[in-house]
Design an enzyme around this catalytic site. Structure first.
Site, PDB file in Angstrom:
ATOM      1  N   ASP A  80       0.806  -1.222   0.000  1.00  0.00           N
ATOM      2  CA  ASP A  80       0.000   0.000   0.000  1.00  0.00           C
ATOM      3  C   ASP A  80       0.836   1.268   0.000  1.00  0.00           C
ATOM      4  O   ASP A  80       0.392   2.294  -0.510  1.00  0.00           O
ATOM      5  CB  ASP A  80      -0.990   0.004   1.160  1.00  0.00           C
ATOM      6  CG  ASP A  80      -0.352  -0.259   2.514  1.00  0.00           C
ATOM      7  OD1 ASP A  80       0.883  -0.439   2.585  1.00  0.00           O
ATOM      8  OD2 ASP A  80      -1.093  -0.290   3.513  1.00  0.00           O
TER       9      ASP A  80
ATOM     10  N   ASP B 140       4.881   1.358  13.324  1.00  0.00           N
ATOM     11  CA  ASP B 140       4.089   0.122  13.380  1.00  0.00           C
ATOM     12  C   ASP B 140       4.834  -1.094  13.908  1.00  0.00           C
ATOM     13  O   ASP B 140       4.241  -1.929  14.596  1.00  0.00           O
ATOM     14  CB  ASP B 140       3.495  -0.223  12.017  1.00  0.00           C
ATOM     15  CG  ASP B 140       2.488   0.802  11.538  1.00  0.00           C
ATOM     16  OD1 ASP B 140       1.865   1.461  12.398  1.00  0.00           O
ATOM     17  OD2 ASP B 140       2.346   0.978  10.324  1.00  0.00           O
TER      18      ASP B 140
END
Length: 835
Positions: A53, A460
């Site tokens: 993405d 993340d």
């Protein structure tokens, strides 16, 4: 993955400068981000692609590794092309591959999207620029594939757009596209109508395009085409005349949104997965359906019912070697783990990859390991039950090998090579198979002299320490505490093994950690409090003071590991840095004003406004010389040799400068690296002669948007520089930045930026501070108003040195007697401290 780029040469100023830098990834391994799509070519063995993405497109290699394909097209102005919203491989000419690129459909991305095409397996690309945006990092990005090549006529390609733009078609192998006016459905589902940002309130658009290769042709084109839309009522459409007309398929499922559709040609069946949301983070219910193309009938083949159905379905795979064998995956099952089902009878019955024993125990029908990325398993928290992953939208069985399967998660690509064991001994091997994929969003970097090659603060997945090798995958990430995202990291200049990091986490725990061994092990900073998070951090040269420019609580200060308290004299959100030699000095920047603290961060005073600069972006302190500081601004780079009392613009060739860094050069000077607008556009430039000349060392390597890229450089290896990206991990570049003849205008800066000792610097006309003794604020104010521009050292120095302050080292001529209970301890050749 490793490629050599010959870079353009530009000499700015006197003389010439040449540099050849080679770029490659620092190997974090394991992916580190969401892989929403994996596509195998059904006609050519070994051809497969994975889309991410925010990190571009990758090609599968025979050894299970992956090669990045879209770095060159993701330059600063085209950073959005690392967002891949769909990929298609050509079943007739397997060397041809297509992708829909673009990051956001809302205002965050000012660029329209494009359909890119390659005729050499992704080594080079051409593009058709769309008149609207593409959302590779938008909601619903795991649906698809929205791009497909006609299996009977590879000149024909269809693309399903977002945002109400409908269906598009190319009849010239992607050179041009035009809208299919006869297809009027646009996919009207909106994830969150109340979201005013444009991120979640944009309509999702078309979900997938699937050709029926059994259907025959109309004028050479495949006659039957299925298109799915993001709608909960009528969502699946079909054309029986090669796209001339379209109709909704009767009796289709309603109430959920289609995610994936796969044809099993031997059965003449279309399989589909559904979820009640478009994902990728959500999904509370869903279904799996089989559509018999011959009889035109639908069958609900959902693996679980009732209370066991608490998730939607995303990933879908069919085994082309074994008709009737298929697999589906939960989109998100957050507890206890993801679930994957397999059927060998067309969905009549299913077997799960795990099931409950006596709660909370599970019967696991797989073995799991991550030898290619050991940090994935070693960094998992004890209370994290998720092993198989989350956000599973990509699930594929190799069309030429029934034992080979892959699936993408929000973290990595998993898979294995013994899948058919599922049907016999019911025990398959699962490993992380994302070697070569570096999708991390890097927040900050630091390179420590003589100790740690690199510290990488990552979004993340935490952060990583590279102690000896940049090509060896770390065994574990940053733990104790494990911060979901680390946003800032810094080291103590006089005590490089002392390191601090800060970050973001949703756990309600302190968001600062310290290390005394160069980032090998960590502990929670005793003074950090819940509610303080994010931003950047600066550690004093002596490791006894921390300035934290937080996202949540303004600028904070901690002394001797004490509680963080507000620093009211420095504006919230200020850029910060510590002097790497003087333990009492910190720097700050806000708007166009430079600040200095000479009392270990307790108070900051304005030194000067930086001319016409309206924005200070970064501050870099000389690693070996006190008071030598570099500042990047919207008008260029400014350099001070007197603690920021006065500045000189080193070159007007670079403007709109973002991150800067100092690293070891091959000659007498530190190399200066800068992301800036220069003669070659928005690039990474380097100077080996104190800014007299600048060279584009980036060349054809893409780093995405340069205003978001952390930058660091080695203090020990000449010409080694590190670039952090938002989606392609960390790059290392190595090469030589040659110096030109230095002009008289900057000749006086030579000594202050030499790699030699601080002792040499004391011969310059500018008086510098080489000890961490206290500087009297009133003296600074006086010197700022004087014409000399020097900062006098306070004469009120006692005969003893307090704990943690300097008591020796090259160039130090202050007190050497430590306070009672401490001993003057050598840290390195430049610095000894009372400890």
């Amino acid at each position: 993955m490793y490629s050599s780029l010959v870079l353009s040469v530009f000499a700015i100023g006197i003389g010439t400068a040449e540099a050849v830098h080679k770029w490659s990834n620092v190997k974090i391994g394991g992916g580190g981000g969401f892989v929403p799509g994996i596509v195998f070519n059904e006609k050519a063995k070994g051809v497969a692609y994975a889309r991410t993405d925010i990190g571009g497109l990758y090609r599968l290699n025979a050894d299970d590794s992956w090669t990045p394909l879209t770095d060159a097209i993701a330059q600063s102005a085209s950073w959005n092309r690392w967002g891949i919203d769909a990929v298609a491989t050509d079943p007739i000419d397997p060397k041809r591959v297509y992708a829909a690129v673009g990051m956001y459909t809302n205002s965050w991305d000012p660029n329209n999207g494009a359909i890119i095409r390659s005729s050499d397996s992704g080594n080079t690309w051409s593009s058709f620029n769309l008149t609207f945006k593409v959302g590779g990092n938008m909601p619903g990005r795991g649906m698809g594939e929205r791009l497909a090549v006609d299996p009977n006529n590879n000149k024909i390609i269809y693309y399903g757009a977002r945002s109400g733009h409908g269906l598009w078609k190319s009849i010239d192998q992607g050179v041009t596209f035009s809208k299919v006016t006869g297809f009027t459905a646009v996919g009207t589902y909106v994830a969150d109508p109340t979201d005013n940002s444009g991120y979640s309130n944009d309509i999702q658009g078309l979900a997938f395009i699937t050709f029926d290769s059994n259907s025959g042709t109309v004028e050479g084109a495949t006659s039957r085409i299925f298109v799915g839309t993001a709608d909960k009522t009528t969502s699946v459409y079909v054309s029986e005349d090669a796209g001339a007309t379209w109709r909704a398929i009767p009796d289709q499922p309603t109430g959920n949104l289609p995610h994936k559709a796969k044809l099993q040609p031997a059965q003449n069946v279309l399989y589909l997965t559904y979820s009640n949301t478009t994902g990728p983070y959500d999904g509370g219910t869903g279904s799996v359906h089989r559509y018999d193309i011959t009889s035109k009938t639908w069958t609900d083949i959902t693996p679980v019912k009732g209370g066991d159905l608490y998730y939607g379905f995303g990933g879908l795979a069919v085994d082309l070697q074994k008709p009737g064998t298929l697999m589906v995956a939960s989109l998100n099952s957050w507890y206890p783990d993801a679930q994957i089902f397999r059927s060998t009878d067309s969905g009549a019955t299913w077997s799960p990859i795990w099931e409950w024993a006596a709660w909370p125990d599970q019967n696991l029908y797989y073995s799991y390991s991550t030898p290619k990325a050991p940090w994935i398993d070693n960094s998992r928290q004890a209370d994290d039950t998720k092993v198989l992953g989350w956000m599973i939208e990509a699930l594929e069985i190799n069309p030429f090998d029934s034992d080979h399967w892959l699936y993408g998660t929000g973290l990595t690509i998993y898979g294995g090579h013994d899948l058919t064991k599922w049907d016999t001994v019911h025990k398959v091997t699962i490993e992380s198979l994302a070697d070569g994929i570096e999708e991390e969003a890097v927040q900050d970097l630091a390179s420590i002299p003589s100790e740690t090659i690199l510290l990488a603060a990552v979004g993340d997945v935490g952060g990583f320490t590279f102690k000896k090798s940049l090509s060896t995958v770390p065994r574990e990430g940053w733990l104790t505490p494990l911060l979901t995202t680390n946003t800032g990291v810094d080291y103590a200049g006089n005590n490089p093994t002392s390191v601090i990091r800060v970050g973001n986490s949703n756990e309600g725990k302190p968001q600062a950690a310290i290390s005394t061994d160069g980032g090998v092990s960590w502990s929670v900073h005793p003074g950090a409090q819940t509610g303080q998070y994010g931003g950047k951090v600066a550690l004093s040269a002596g490791a006894d003071a921390v300035i934290w420019s937080t996202t949540s609580s303004g600028v904070l200060l901690s002394h001797d590991s004490g509680t963080f308290s507000e620093v009211s004299s420095l504006p919230s959100g200020a850029v910060i840095a510590s002097d790497k030699r003087n333990a009492t000095v910190f720097y700050g920047g806000s708007s166009g004003t430079f600040y200095i603290s000479t009392d270990s961060g307790k108070t900051f005073v304005k030194t000067t406004a930086l001319g016409s600069a309206a924005s200070i972006r970064d501050i870099a302190a000389n690693p070996t010389l006190a008071g030598d500081v570099w500042v990047s601004t919207d008008v260029g780079i400014l350099h001070s040799t007197n603690y920021g009392t006065s500045f000189t613009q080193v070159s007007k060739s670079l403007t709109n400068v973002h991150q800067i860094a100092l690293g070891k050069g091959s000659g007498s000077y530190w190399n200066v690296y800068a992301f800036a607008t220069g003669p070659n556009g928005d690039k990474l430039y380097a100077s080996g002669d104190v800014g007299t000349s600048w060279t584009d060392i980036q060349g054809g390597q893409g780093f995405g948007a340069i205003d978001a890229n952390p930058l660091a450089a080695s203090k020990d290896t000449a010409g080694l520089v590190f670039v952090g990206t938002n989606g392609r991990g960390v790059f290392q570049g190595s090469g030589t930045v040659l110096a030109t003849s230095v002009s008289s205008a900057v000749a006086t800066l030579k000594t202050s930026t030499r790699l030699s000792s601080v002792l040499t610097a004391r011969s310059t006309k500018t008086k510098v501070i080489t000890t961490p003794r206290t500087i009297v604020i009133s003296s600074i104010r006086t010197s700022m108003e004087s014409s000399s521009g020097t900062i006098p050292i306070s004469t009120s120095v006692t005969g003893t040195v307090r704990k943690w302050d300097q008591c020796g080292g090259q160039g130090y001529n202050g007190p050497t007697e430590c306070v009672t209970g401490t001993v003057c301890t050598r840290q390195n050749e430049w610095y000894s401290q009372c400890a």
